[in-house]
Design a protein around this motif. Structure first.
Motif, PDB file in Angstrom:
ATOM      1  N   ILE A  55     -30.696 -55.623  11.539  1.00 41.26           N
ATOM      2  CA  ILE A  55     -32.057 -55.185  11.831  1.00 41.26           C
ATOM      3  C   ILE A  55     -32.498 -54.211  10.749  1.00 41.26           C
ATOM      4  N   GLU A  56     -33.629 -54.492  10.161  1.00 43.71           N
ATOM      5  CA  GLU A  56     -34.149 -53.664   9.064  1.00 43.71           C
ATOM      6  C   GLU A  56     -34.870 -52.428   9.570  1.00 43.71           C
ATOM      7  N   SER A  57     -35.673 -52.612  10.612  1.00 41.96           N
ATOM      8  CA  SER A  57     -36.424 -51.488  11.187  1.00 41.96           C
ATOM      9  C   SER A  57     -36.978 -51.914  12.541  1.00 41.96           C
ATOM     10  N   GLY A  58     -37.477 -50.941  13.280  1.00 44.55           N
ATOM     11  CA  GLY A  58     -38.079 -51.288  14.567  1.00 44.55           C
ATOM     12  C   GLY A  58     -38.461 -50.070  15.364  1.00 44.55           C
ATOM     13  N   GLU A  59     -39.314 -50.292  16.352  1.00 41.56           N
ATOM     14  CA  GLU A  59     -39.716 -49.219  17.252  1.00 41.56           C
ATOM     15  C   GLU A  59     -39.951 -49.792  18.640  1.00 41.56           C
ATOM     16  N   VAL A  60     -39.689 -48.955  19.631  1.00 34.72           N
ATOM     17  CA  VAL A  60     -39.857 -49.342  21.030  1.00 34.72           C
ATOM     18  C   VAL A  60     -40.833 -48.370  21.679  1.00 34.72           C
ATOM     19  N   HIS A  61     -41.801 -48.898  22.410  1.00 36.22           N
ATOM     20  CA  HIS A  61     -42.816 -48.074  23.064  1.00 36.22           C
ATOM     21  C   HIS A  61     -42.478 -47.948  24.551  1.00 36.22           C
ATOM     22  N   VAL A  62     -42.439 -46.722  25.019  1.00 41.26           N
ATOM     23  CA  VAL A  62     -42.064 -46.429  26.404  1.00 41.26           C
ATOM     24  C   VAL A  62     -43.197 -45.689  27.098  1.00 41.26           C
ATOM     25  N   GLU A  63     -43.476 -46.079  28.332  1.00 43.25           N
ATOM     26  CA  GLU A  63     -44.483 -45.390  29.141  1.00 43.25           C
ATOM     27  C   GLU A  63     -43.983 -45.305  30.579  1.00 43.25           C
ATOM     28  N   ASP A  64     -44.084 -44.123  31.172  1.00 42.64           N
ATOM     29  CA  ASP A  64     -43.603 -43.906  32.542  1.00 42.64           C
ATOM     30  C   ASP A  64     -42.162 -44.386  32.714  1.00 42.64           C
ATOM     31  N   ASN A  65     -41.320 -44.080  31.727  1.00 42.30           N
ATOM     32  CA  ASN A  65     -39.890 -44.400  31.780  1.00 42.30           C
ATOM     33  C   ASN A  65     -39.612 -45.907  31.815  1.00 42.30           C
ATOM     34  N   ALA A  66     -40.522 -46.693  31.231  1.00 39.17           N
ATOM     35  CA  ALA A  66     -40.332 -48.142  31.165  1.00 39.17           C
ATOM     36  C   ALA A  66     -40.784 -48.647  29.794  1.00 39.17           C
TER      37      ALA A  66
END
Length: 197
Positions: A55-66
């Motif tokens: 994996i070269e790069s990445g991001e994960v978006h979280v809202e209200d613990n989900a």
């Protein structure tokens, strides 16, 4: 009149506060590229091959613990085979990077973007060789404070991404040289809060 005005002001402030609470807490976590991997398995009439892509790069978006979204970029030049060694391994990896398969020189990256998650079923867009298609699959998703763990697998039809080499859909009389149109992707993803240093 003065009391009524003060009451209305207080009501407006309280309503605004409640509205702010309803929006929930949002954060963006950075994918740990060293602690995450994408594994692949490709079958043919006479057996199968296995390997991985970094994996070269990445991001994960979280809202209200989900988890509510994510984007992961894969380095196709890093593709490796784990069931062969030496000359045979080098030949297979070189072939996978060629235009018969992933055209790595022209398309050095692949990506996956999550568009929705419901009941741990992930829906998103997989892009290979500049071609995008929607895929969906069940996944184990865990949010622990400022850390996210995700694992799952999905079967992908390679011909949808213009990978036709020895495909029974496009070539006849292949015999035991035929390669399955579908290959499996299995991922283990780890994301953490972005460093402020």
């Amino acid at each position: 009149m003065k009391k009524l005005t003060m009451f209305l002001v207080a009501l407006v402030i309280a309503t605004a506060a409640l509205a702010g609470q309803g929006k929930g807490e949002k954060s963006t976590l950075e994918v740990d590229t060293k602690g995450s991997k994408v594994y692949w398995t490709a079958a043919k009439v006479t057996g199968e091959h296995t390997g991985y892509v970094a994996i070269e790069s990445g991001e994960v978006h979280v809202e209200d613990n989900a988890i509510v979204g994510a984007h992961v970029k894969m380095d196709m030049s890093s593709i490796q085979c784990t069931d062969l060694e030496g000359e045979w391994k080098d030949k297979l990896v070189g072939h996978l990077k060629s235009d018969d398969f992933f055209s790595v020189e022209k398309h050095p990256s692949a990506s996956f973007s999550i568009t929705s998650i419901k009941d741990n079923k992930v829906v998103g867009e997989l892009t290979i060789k500049g071609i995008s298609h929607e895929i969906s699959f069940p996944a184990d998703l865990t949010v622990e404070g400022s850390m996210v763990k995700a694992a799952g697998s999905v079967s992908v039809d390679r011909t949808l991404y213009d990978i036709r080499y020895r495909s029974g859909k496009f070539f006849s009389d292949l015999g035991d040289r035929m390669i399955d149109d579908k290959f499996e992707i299995r991922f283990e993803l780890l994301a953490k809060a972005q460093s402020t240093l």
